[in-house]
Design an enzyme around this catalytic site. Structure first.
Site, PDB file in Angstrom:
ATOM      1  N   CYS A 116      35.545  31.137  48.838  1.00 51.32           N
ATOM      2  CA  CYS A 116      37.013  31.174  48.857  1.00 51.32           C
ATOM      3  C   CYS A 116      37.556  32.012  47.696  1.00 51.32           C
ATOM      4  O   CYS A 116      37.411  31.635  46.531  1.00 51.32           O
ATOM      5  CB  CYS A 116      37.531  29.740  48.787  1.00 51.32           C
ATOM      6  SG  CYS A 116      39.294  29.584  48.494  1.00 51.32           S
ATOM      7  N   CYS A 119      40.288  30.321  45.569  1.00 52.44           N
ATOM      8  CA  CYS A 119      39.683  29.285  44.721  1.00 52.44           C
ATOM      9  C   CYS A 119      39.233  29.893  43.396  1.00 52.44           C
ATOM     10  O   CYS A 119      39.411  29.292  42.336  1.00 52.44           O
ATOM     11  CB  CYS A 119      38.489  28.639  45.419  1.00 52.44           C
ATOM     12  SG  CYS A 119      38.914  27.737  46.923  1.00 52.44           S
TER      13      CYS A 119
END
Length: 191
Positions: A116, A119
């Site tokens: 991600c 993230c």
């Protein structure tokens, strides 16, 4: 914000006896510009000299060469461990109950995954918050790929998601890579 692990007081050069340098000091030959005498520091491991960027540009000093560096106005002696002293630890399905639900202090959990991109953008923000709220808030990260049961239990459909727990209950959830101020506002409500 860094936590003070140990305090060290260094008197002004006029109050010092004849200057000497201890070979056990990490920055072994620290001296002052403007013809000030060198200062003898007590033995301390894990300390380094931190130069501000203008000093490095002006004098061409590399902050890595501590043994021949000169400590000028604007430089600081800092603890090398301050960046690792407050580390955001991983929480898993096995440790969830004890670390998050049974915690006596509020807990911030970042739900993330290695693939991600957003993230990775929020990791430094969470690290900074963990340092700022040390002793008041515990911060953990949960890899949703490795602990899918927890992610499903709390309805995580998008990552990164940051949840705040207090007394074992979910109090707030923030979805997406949000600015630090958004997370700070949410955290302050539960401290």
């Amino acid at each position: 914000m860094a936590t003070v692990l140990e305090s060290l007081t260094i008197p002004r050069s006029s109050a010092l006896p004849k200057p000497t340098i201890s070979p056990s000091v990490t920055a072994s030959s620290i001296s002052y510009i403007n013809r000030r005498p060198a200062v003898s520091l007590p033995e301390a491991r894990g300390l380094k000299v931190s130069f501000n960027s203008s000093m490095t540009r002006s004098f061409g000093w590399a902050s890595q060469t501590l043994d021949r560096s000169r400590l000028a106005r604007g430089a600081r002696i800092v603890c090398e461990a301050q960046n690792t002293a407050v580390e955001v630890l991983e929480v898993t399905e096995k440790t969830w109950q004890s670390l998050v639900l049974e915690s006596e202090s509020p807990v911030l959990v970042e739900f993330w995954a290695p693939w991600c991109g957003p993230c990775r953008m929020i990791h430094p923000v969470i690290d900074a918050l963990a340092g700022e709220y040390v002793g008041k808030l515990k911060c953990y990260k949960l890899n949703t790929d490795e602990s899918p049961a927890i992610a499903t239990r709390y309805g995580i459909r998008s990552i990164p998601t940051v949840m705040i727990f207090k007394n074992g209950e979910k109090k707030d959830a923030i979805i997406g890579a949000v600015p630090k101020s958004t997370l700070t506002t949410s955290i302050e409500k539960f401290l």
